[in-house]
Design a protein around this motif. Structure first.
Motif, short mmCIF file in Angstrom:
data_model
loop_
_atom_site.label_atom_id
_atom_site.label_comp_id
_atom_site.label_asym_id
_atom_site.label_seq_id
_atom_site.Cartn_x
_atom_site.Cartn_y
_atom_site.Cartn_z
N GLU B 184 -63.15 1.34 65.27
CA GLU B 184 -62.44 2.17 66.46
C GLU B 184 -62.29 3.52 66.17
N GLY B 187 -65.21 5.31 67.20
CA GLY B 187 -65.51 5.35 68.65
C GLY B 187 -65.83 4.30 69.32
N ALA B 188 -66.05 2.94 68.65
CA ALA B 188 -66.21 1.77 69.60
C ALA B 188 -65.24 1.62 70.35
N GLY B 189 -65.49 0.99 71.51
CA GLY B 189 -64.62 0.44 72.38
C GLY B 189 -63.97 -0.99 71.83
N ARG B 190 -63.01 -1.82 72.23
CA ARG B 190 -62.42 -2.92 71.86
C ARG B 190 -63.47 -4.14 72.09
N PHE B 191 -64.10 -4.20 73.26
CA PHE B 191 -65.25 -5.19 73.16
C PHE B 191 -66.21 -5.06 72.14
N PHE B 194 -64.96 -6.32 68.94
CA PHE B 194 -64.93 -7.66 68.77
C PHE B 194 -66.21 -8.41 68.65
N ILE B 198 -65.55 -8.36 64.49
CA ILE B 198 -64.86 -9.43 64.52
C ILE B 198 -65.57 -10.77 64.53
#
Lengths: 271, 284
Positions: B184, B187-191, B194, B198
């Motif tokens: 994050e 700069g990565a979005g949460r989608f 995941f 994750i």
């Protein structure tokens, strides 16, 4: 900003799905408890008014009480056999480094992989061929085979955490093998035995596939009786039985949490 | 005294159970294979005719395919619901964790018949869903939810969800939280976090849960018969009907062996695929 929007959608989606699964997990238990307190003759929801009549009705229903008692007897005998044979087996295979021990471990675990119906059918066919009549004890035999893996798993975990030098010390200080087992090994694996026995009891009490094939006409167990009732009609007494089972399970969970801490037993982040 | 003989002497306490397993588990399974090779219920003539009968009968093949599909669909549904639940669990504090643990374990420990019964009450003609929809005026007449494929998938999803949630929570808690934060921070979005951090790192937990759910849903005789009803025939009730009903023992034996092979085969195949996938990840 596109990223912020994406993150908000993600948060909303995760929250909504988590809420949905929480509701999904909770709803059936609540529904059972609510419908068991209905005063009506049907499973109509919501209940027209509240009453305990179906719980009272239970005590006047020997056709449900008798199978419940049978289930308790089967589960008790199964738990006793599974605990004794399974704990001994776990001590044997997890103290030995021979290849035979690994083979036996795989053999003892296979009832968990094999569909229980196939195993039960095979045992029934053998009983038919050798002319052994089905009875209470054939049922206990079948239940023991499918419940013993739980005991072996949990006692095995305890045995593997046991420090072998404790046993060596005790023996070298002159204690007999039996004394060492009673005073050193047994107290250290007791929690594993208790946990394994509890799971074995629950899974025997709940077992259907084995009972379907291996019970004789006189040995009717509770899950099969309830299944037969529900196949025929939607009897509200089943709701009362379910209510009793839910409450007992809930009490058991609270006790387990108070004694050992269920929520702590899974979910320690590894160092 | 050599090491192996020491190892063998230590095995003595396992002997009683080993004997019981040989007599009451291994021998019966051998007998099951033998009986499945007879031509008639009277145990005459050895031949693989029962297996050919299964392979040539579109109805039997359909029953097997439906059962496998049911297991896969339920596994997929529990995966979609299980991940958010596990993510919320991992992100919450002690009290919420205890509450969620209770919520997950209670259905797991409550009797299967009880859980199935709850779904009869929910999905029935006078059930909660129908009553709500009718009173809101959204439906004109009660829909047939009980005895339908969708109802069966929904009920099994709830009944087996704990089997997916527990291994998922376990592997999420083992995951190093800094990895997600680092992604994050970069700069990565949460989608994206995941799906690229994750999900791959908790895949073993998801696979473990998926296999448990698949096997449990495919063999769930009680729920399949009570929520699915008489018109949805799946392998467990097919085996029951052919053995205890028609008493065609050789065919029932063959059916249960084919079913066992299918379940174990799919479980092994998915397990092997996931090991391959994780190895590929480490190599990359």
């Amino acid at each position: 900003m596109q990223r912020d929007l994406g993150d908000r959608v993600y948060g909303g989606l995760v929250g909504a799905l988590a809420a949905a699964s929480t509701l999904l997990l909770l709803a059936p238990t609540l529904v059972v408890l609510i419908i068991s307190l209905t005063s009506g003759m049907t499973l109509k929801f919501p209940p027209p008014s509240w009453s305990l009549r179906w719980y009272v009705e239970l005590f006047r229903s020997p056709e449900i009480l008798a199978p419940a008692l049978t289930s308790l007897r089967v589960a008790s005998c199964t738990t006793l056999f599974s605990a004794v044979l399974g704990s001994a087996a776990a001590l044997g295979i997890f103290n030995s480094r021979s290849r035979l021990a690994r083979l036996l471990d795989a053999l003892f675990m296979s009832p968990m992989v094999l569909p229980a119906m196939a195993f039960s059918l095979s045992l029934l066919l053998v009983f038919n061929v050798i002319g052994l009549r089905l009875s209470f004890w054939t049922l206990v035999l079948g239940h023991t085979i499918v419940c013993v893996p739980f005991v072996i798993r949990m006692v095995g975990a305890a045995v593997q955490q046991l420090d072998p030098t404790l046993v060596t010390c005790s023996l070298s200080l002159g204690a007999s093998r039996w004394y060492t087992f009673r005073r050193i090994t047994l107290p250290l694996i007791r929690r594993g035995i208790t946990a394994g026995s509890l799971v074995a009891f629950l899974s025997s009490f709940d077992n259907v596939p084995v009972s379907l094939f291996l019970a004789d006409a006189r040995t009717e167990v509770l899950p099969i009786k309830l299944w037969a009732i529900l196949e025929g009609s939607l009897d509200v007494r089943v709701a009362a039985v379910s209510g009793v089972i839910v409450v007992i399970t809930l009490l058991g969970l609270v006790c387990a949490e108070a004694l050992g801490g269920l929520s702590r037993s899974f979910g320690k982040p590894s160092p | 005294m050599s090491d192996t003989s020491r190892g063998h002497r230590e095995l003595a306490p396992a002997l009683p159970l080993a004997l019981l397993f040989v007599v009451a588990f291994v021998l019966p399974l051998i007998a099951l294979v033998a009986i499945s090779l007879y031509r008639t219920p009277e145990f005459l003539d050895l031949s693989p005719v029962q297996y050919l009968r299964f392979l040539r009968d579109p109805f039997s093949l359909r029953v097997l395919a439906d059962t496998v599909m049911l297991g896969l669909e339920v596994a997929l549904c529990t995966l979609v619901l299980g991940y958010p639940l596990a993510l919320v669990y991992a992100a919450s504090g002690t009290i919420l964790r205890i509450a969620l643990t209770f919520l997950i374990l209670l259905p797991l420990l409550t009797s299967t018949v009880v859980r199935t019964f709850a779904w009869i009450v929910i999905l029935g003609r006078d059930g909660i869903v129908n009553a709500t929809m009718l009173s809101l005026g959204l439906w004109d007449s009660p829909a047939r939810l009980l005895y339908s494929w969708g109802g069966l998938v929904l009920a099994l999803t709830q009944i087996q969800l704990p089997l997916m949630a527990l291994p998922l929570i376990n592997s999420l808690l083992r995951l190093d939280g800094n990895l997600a934060k680092a992604a994050e921070g970069l700069g990565a979005g949460r989608f994206r976090v995941f799906f690229t951090v994750i999900l791959p790192l908790t895949l073993p937990g998801a696979i473990a849960g998926g296999l448990l759910v698949f096997a449990a849903a495919a063999t769930a005789f009680i729920t399949q018969t009570l929520v699915g009803g008489g018109r949805i025939i799946l392998m467990p009730s097919y085996i029951y009907q052919q053995s205890m009903g028609v008493q065609d023992w050789p065919f029932a034996a063959a059916l249960s062996l084919i079913f066992t092979a299918a379940v174990i085969g799919i479980v092994t195949a998915i397990g092997a695929l996931s090991r391959l996938a994780t190895r590929g990840q480490h190599a990359a």
